[in-house]
Design an enzyme around this catalytic site. Structure first.
Site, mmCIF file in Angstrom:
data_model
loop_
_atom_site.group_PDB
_atom_site.id
_atom_site.type_symbol
_atom_site.label_atom_id
_atom_site.label_comp_id
_atom_site.label_asym_id
_atom_site.label_seq_id
_atom_site.Cartn_x
_atom_site.Cartn_y
_atom_site.Cartn_z
ATOM 1 N N ASP A 1 0.863 -1.178 0.000
ATOM 2 C CA ASP A 1 0.000 0.000 0.000
ATOM 3 C C ASP A 1 0.897 1.224 0.000
ATOM 4 O O ASP A 1 1.839 1.313 0.801
ATOM 5 C CB ASP A 1 -0.894 0.011 1.236
ATOM 6 C CG ASP A 1 -1.913 -1.132 1.243
ATOM 7 O OD1 ASP A 1 -1.828 -2.002 0.351
ATOM 8 O OD2 ASP A 1 -2.774 -1.147 2.130
ATOM 9 N N ASP B 1 -15.347 -5.649 -1.431
ATOM 10 C CA ASP B 1 -15.045 -5.619 -0.008
ATOM 11 C C ASP B 1 -16.344 -5.696 0.770
ATOM 12 O O ASP B 1 -17.301 -4.973 0.466
ATOM 13 C CB ASP B 1 -14.293 -4.333 0.335
ATOM 14 C CG ASP B 1 -13.082 -4.119 -0.575
ATOM 15 O OD1 ASP B 1 -12.425 -5.123 -0.914
ATOM 16 O OD2 ASP B 1 -12.814 -2.967 -0.937
#
Length: 245
Positions: A7, A129
């Site tokens: 990330d 998600d």
């Protein structure tokens, strides 16, 4: 397959707790060197999450993504704020092989269906998600998990099966960044319901047993983020464990 993840915010390697930018941990790692280390340990793919791009597509870390793909030797999938066809073209131009698309798939399904036909089934990963509701339903969240939809995982996925959707990265939000174990039952259920999908499990992997459990329910891949950055195990031993499970 095991897919390490990086990330990225402003060129730095970070992790967010359950997608919350206010709960950010920064790691003193060079992202290019870290990608190269994952390659040396046996990784084939890398997942790059451009958190700057997720907040503002105009701030996408295009140069860094290109450098990582060129210097690491890894095949890369990347996401973060993919809203337009130009976003896809830019990532492909940077050497990204698969673009990971989340909120846009929920909010503008016709646009994403067109992209499947335009670029092919292997060029797109749906990032779906989910929050697990009290009744056990997997409810899809959007906008960096800040908004909840009224759609189940099945509702969203069924919009894209007829255009060849093949790759789904599914994160149990409650597990992400927690090192609390993965939601094996979720992936077991959905691999059985949709065996044609290549499922990438994300969220909560904390030890090698978690990987064994995922492999044993026929989950196709697992994303490894915080577990590698915090030294829960080494990627090389994880790959060996996955292959032998």
């Amino acid at each position: 397959m095991l897919i390490p993840a990086l990330d990225l915010i402003d060129g730095r390697v970070v992790r967010l707790f359950q997608g919350d930018f206010a709960q950010k941990t920064e790691y003193p790692l060079d992202p290019v060197q870290q990608a190269q280390a994952y390659k040396a340990a046996g990784a084939e793919w890398l997942y790059l999450v451009d958190l700057d791009g997720a907040k503002d597509p105009a701030k996408r870390q295009q140069a860094l993504l290109k450098e990582i793909t060129q210097q690491s030797g890894l095949r890369c999938q990347a996401g973060g704020g993919i809203r337009t066809q130009q976003d896809l073209d830019d990532l492909f131009a940077a050497g990204i092989e698969r673009v990971v698309i989340g909120s846009t798939a929920v909010n503008q399904p016709d646009r994403v269906r067109h992209w499947f036909t335009e670029y092919g089934t292997d060029a797109i990963v749906l990032a779906l998600d989910v929050n697990i509701a009290n009744d056990g339903k997997a409810m899809v969240a959007t906008h960096g998990w800040q908004q909840s939809s009224e759609l189940t995982l099945d509702d969203v996925l069924n919009r894209f099966l007829d255009v060849g959707c093949r790759h789904v990265l599914c994160t149990d939000i409650a597990k992400d960044g927690t090192l609390s174990g993965t939601n094996v039952a979720l992936y077991q259920r959905y691999k059985a319901l949709y065996p044609q999908i290549q499922w990438q499990a994300s969220g909560g992997v904390s030890n090698l047993q978690d990987l064994i459990d995922l492999k044993r329910v026929n989950c196709d891949s697992a994303i490894l983020g915080k577990s590698l950055l915090t030294g829960q195990f080494e990627l090389q031993e994880a790959i060996a464990c996955w292959q032998n499970a």
